[in-house]
Write a protein that holds these residues in place. Structure first.
Motif: not given
Lengths: 650, 256
Positions: B129-133, B136, B140, B143-144, B179, B183-184
């Motif tokens: 998996y490759r995702m840029m900050q 996400v 994220q 997801r808190k 969410e 999600h990418p």
């Protein structure tokens, strides 16, 4: 015979934190019908409080990392007392366990090239902790919870019933493991907190994953659930506990205000650049680097500061020594009169990085201090001190299968299992431990249950069910005096008072620095509390009655506390999470010794136990020698510090 | 350190009914409402039922209504009240009472099951998996969520309208849909699942009229309305009125 509801499942998992849910997911994926029993609501387990990250040598941040390096760090952190095969499996399998979480929807913080970001932590040679800000435990529990739901959705599509293959019994407590006449696991006895109703789950395999014991101590980072239930269940079922003297005091808990004393301040604060200072403003950790770590830590502040940007040419600052070292150092500074106003030391990030970076990297710490202590950590230093955080000791298990010793069908994983972390756990190694050994426990429990076949299942012994029901109901009939006993006429004991006295006793007498006479006093006090706990009474009825729940949990806390006190008295050396003022040195001879706690009365009849002699018998056994190829990962000069002459020559 | 005696009014009862009970109880510096509830348990009402776990604002167990406002008891400091103020603590109103301050929050677990899980992309294995900050960040934030269910409790769609509970997932679970939708790497599309449309058609997004009550009570300060619900509404509307999507759906339907 007690009439209680019965259900049949293949595998029962006790506890729904990281280890329990990972075990349950694995068991269900192996085809076992799996029941999870947890004291809290689904998704609320203590794992949510883990902040820093999951240690796994994925080598995303430093290409030199690998399982061998992680294994080495883990053994050093545990002062070579670790069950080395567990440390090996853990280091090898942790990356796969983290990557798998991504396929279940977890969203970790990223590196610039889109991989999982990894941060520095105490005792880890390279940046190794996969993380989500400072709320990694929440991400872990939510991901496992959502994977559990995903599996339930699959079962629903196939069979029209979400709970046909994997069911969570939330807000239920297990009070006894049941066994058949051959001593094999046959099920568990439980009560539902909401209604107080009893029920029995018949199952040939039980995974214990109940976490730790911190609620036996006054100052702790642990939640109410941490009453040592799984440790006690295993003891009562006849399984031994291993090395219970090793309790980790996390160096940085909040110290003020009093109502939040003990709440965790994540190690990431130091991993990201935070420093410890005493009341004189001195970074005192430079004075506390022990000989075994001398070559690995910076000698000057300048070198330590350079390390954050250039770790290949500088050594790490001593604030990132393993937790036991830092906790002892803080303790010593406070004792020497160089503490902060509320009896801790200062942990400062405000002068180390910009406010905006602090808020982004440490959001929940910022929030926690702002809300609970009126402290803005971007502008001033925090006050911190040691807090009871983790127990390294636990159920003695087989490294590969997570099977508890001596009780067929019983498995244990996570904090409740012993061995993996030796005498001291590194930060970040807990979440990875949960995943690696949670999966292994689930796998082997499912295989064991499957191998028995329908006809081969152990039968539940009805006498044990009756005894368990009577035991659980005792607090309601604790009224008044027992005839012929000297305390005739005294009212029943208040379980809350007993709990407070127990916490004070363990905190004061078997805490971070231990002395022989004090531990003797602790054992006496535990004897007294044990007798009084038999008269712990409750008001009201069985429906969601916290007083009753606590009265039942006291049995577990008293058993576990006695294990800790007895083992701590026996081990005449200082190592990791066990510090003896009267035996301050680490002794290479003790490295080979494991201390095992077993129930003194194997029938499990606690009421008959003599208050002075206690409930626990200790025995000592020699550890298995570390496999030569694993020893070869270390330099001879380092091994000399830990291993005895004979071991080195073998 | 100073202490004083505070007046507390706590709802006690069960499924059969109950009422407010008055207590006088000691309060010390720096304490939160949950500390006081614990003191009541230890000294005056040992069977007072309350949920709590971490006492650090991380688990979302100790939700209740303090002076009528949905809050976490562990994060409500006593210093926000005056010393002569009587503090009223009642169970979450939108959920059925079990006992005292404990409610049956099963509604939320039912709704959680109705949201289809993350769909992993079929062409990527674990570790790939490759995702840029920046891609996400948004998911994220959601997801808190600590699942305290205060947003579910305060949302007027269900707070005073029991009858809406069947058709409405509530802010927490609409945010879960958002969410996953953001999600990418979520591959729901590939399985023919359009999360935007289901938000509207199956999870009751249309009931939400963006009064932002959920955002106001969120102890994690997640901007539920602005960052999850409104974008989800916009995306759902785009889908509905996008002529290409309309055409695609029509053709797909014909093909069946």
């Amino acid at each position: 015979m007690t009439q209680v509801e019965r259900q049949q499942w293949d595998v029962v998992v006790v506890g729904a934190g990281g280890a329990g849910l990972r075990a349950a997911i694995e068991a269900r994926e192996q085809g076992a019908r799996t029941a999870v029993i947890c004291k809290s609501l689904f998704g609320k387990a203590h794992t949510v409080m883990a902040e820093g990250g999951i240690a796994a040598a994925m080598a995303n941040a430093n290409e030199h990392d690998g399982w061998q390096v992680h294994f080495r760090d883990t053994m050093r952190g545990g002062k070579f007392l670790n069950q080395w095969r567990m440390a090996e499996l853990h280091a090898q399998e942790a990356p796969d366990r983290v990557w798998e979480l991504e396929t279940w929807g977890a969203l970790f913080d990223r590196t610039a090239d889109g991989r999982i970001s990894q941060r520095n932590f105490g005792g880890h040679e390279y940046p190794r902790l996969a993380h989500v800000g400072d709320r990694t435990g929440l991400e872990l529990i939510r991901t496992l919870q959502q994977k559990t739901v995903a599996l339930q959705q699959e079962d629903f599509r196939e069979r029209g019933d979400y709970e046909s293959g994997l069911k969570v019994f939330q807000e239920c407590t297990v009070t006894r493991i049941l066994k058949d006449e051959d001593g094999r696991v046959s099920g568990v006895f439980c009560y539902e907190r909401e209604s107080g109703r009893f029920f029995v789950i018949e199952a040939p395999a039980v995974v214990i994953s109940t976490g730790g014991i911190g609620k036996s101590f006054k100052v702790t980072s642990n939640s109410w659930e941490y009453t040592g239930d799984g440790h006690a269940l295993a003891l009562l079922a006849g399984a031994p506990l291993l090395n219970m003297e090793f309790v980790q005091f996390h160096p940085t808990g909040m110290v003020w205000p009093p109502s939040v004393k003990g709440i965790l301040v994540t190690e990431s604060v130091r991993g990201d650049g935070g420093v410890l200072r005493n009341s004189e403003g001195k970074r005192f950790m430079f004075d506390y680097i022990p000989d075994v770590f001398k070559e690995k830590y910076a000698e000057t502040e300048a070198e330590g500061d350079r390390w954050y940007d250039d770790p290949d040419h500088n050594r790490r600052p001593p604030e990132l020594l393993p937790r036991d070292e830092v906790a002892r150092a803080i303790n010593a500074e406070v004792k020497a009169g160089r503490g902060s106003p509320h009896g801790g030391v200062f942990l400062d990030v405000s002068t180390r990085m910009p406010a905006e970076v602090i808020r982004r990297r440490l959001p929940s710490m910022y929030h926690q201090f702002k809300e609970l202590a009126d402290v803005d950590i971007t502008a001033e230093a925090m006050e911190v001190g040691p807090t009871c955080h983790y127990v390294m000791g636990g159920i003695a298990v087989d490294s590969d299968s997570a099977a508890a010793r001596g009780v067929p069908g019983l498995y244990a994983a996570g904090e409740v299992a012993g061995g993996m972390h030796g005498s001291n756990r590194l930060g970040g190694n807990s979440l990875s431990d949960l995943l690696v050994f949670g999966r292994r426990a689930g796998l082997h429990a499912a295989q064991y249950a499957g191998g028995l076949g329908e006809g081969g299942r152990p039968a539940v012994d009805e006498d044990q069910v009756d005894a368990a029901a009577a035991e659980a109901l005792r607090p309601f009939s604790a009224e008044g005096p027992v005839e012929g006993e000297p305390d005739e006429g005294r009212p029943p004991e208040n379980p809350y008072t007993l709990h407070q006295e127990l916490q004070q006793t363990m905190n004061d007498l078997v805490g971070i620095i231990r002395r022989e006479p004090e531990m003797g006093q602790a054992l006496e006090k535990l004897g007294e509390l044990r007798v009084r706990a038999r008269r712990a009474g409750v008001e009201g009825h069985r429906q969601f009655n916290p007083g009753w729940h606590l009265a039942l949990d006291l049995r577990n806390m008293l058993l576990v506390s006695e294990c800790i006190a007895r083992a701590a008295l026996e081990r005449t050396e200082s190592r990791g999470g066990h510090t003896r003022e009267d035996w301050p040195e680490m002794d290479r001879q003790w490295r080979r010794a494991n201390l095992l706690c077993r129930l003194a009365d194997p029938t499990g009849n606690l009421a008959a136990t003599d208050p002075v002699r206690g409930q626990i018998r200790l025995s000592r056994e020699e550890t298995e020698p570390v496999r030569p190829d694993l020893l070869a990962l270390f330099e001879k000069e380092e091994l000399v510090k830990y291993l005895s002459e004979e071991e080195l020559h073998e | 350190m100073s202490s004083y005696e505070a007046g507390f009014r706590v709802w006690r009862g069960d499924t059969e009914g109950g009422g407010l009970e008055d207590f006088k109880v000691e309060v010390h510096d720096g304490e939160v409402v949950l500390d006081i509830i614990h003191r009541l348990q230890a000294t005056q009402a040992p069977d007072l039922a309350v949920r709590w776990n971490c006492k650090a604002g991380k688990c979302g167990s100790c939700s209740a209504e303090v002076n009528g406002r949905p809050r976490l008891m562990c994060m409500t400091r006593m210093s926000v009240f005056t010393r002569d103020e009587v503090i009223t603590v009642t169970p979450l109103r939108a959920f059925p009472v079990v006992r005292d301050l404990v409610t049956d929050v099963g509604f939320n677990y039912t709704k959680a099951r109705e949201v289809p899980a993350f769909v992993p992309p079929s062409d990527l294995g674990p570790g790939e998996y490759r995702m840029m900050q920046e891609d996400v960040d948004r998911s994220q934030e959601f997801r808190k969520c600590i699942e305290c269910f205060l947003c579910q409790d305060t949302c007027h769609v269900v707070r005073d309208h029991e009858e809406n509970k069947g058709a409405f997932a509530g802010p927490r679970f609409l945010m879960r849909v958002a969410e996953l939708d953001m999600h990418p790497l979520d591959a729901a599309d590939a399985e023919g699942l359009d999360r935007k449309t289901t938000a509207q058609d199956e999870h009751g997004l249309g009931y939400c009229n963006i009064t932002k009550c959920c955002t106001e009570v969120c102890p994690e300060q997640i901007r539920i309305t602005d960052n999850a619900l409104i974008p989800l509404k916009e995306r759902a509307a785009d889908r509905k009125y996008d002529p290409l999507v309309w055409l695609g759906n029509t053709i797909r339907r014909r093909g069946r």
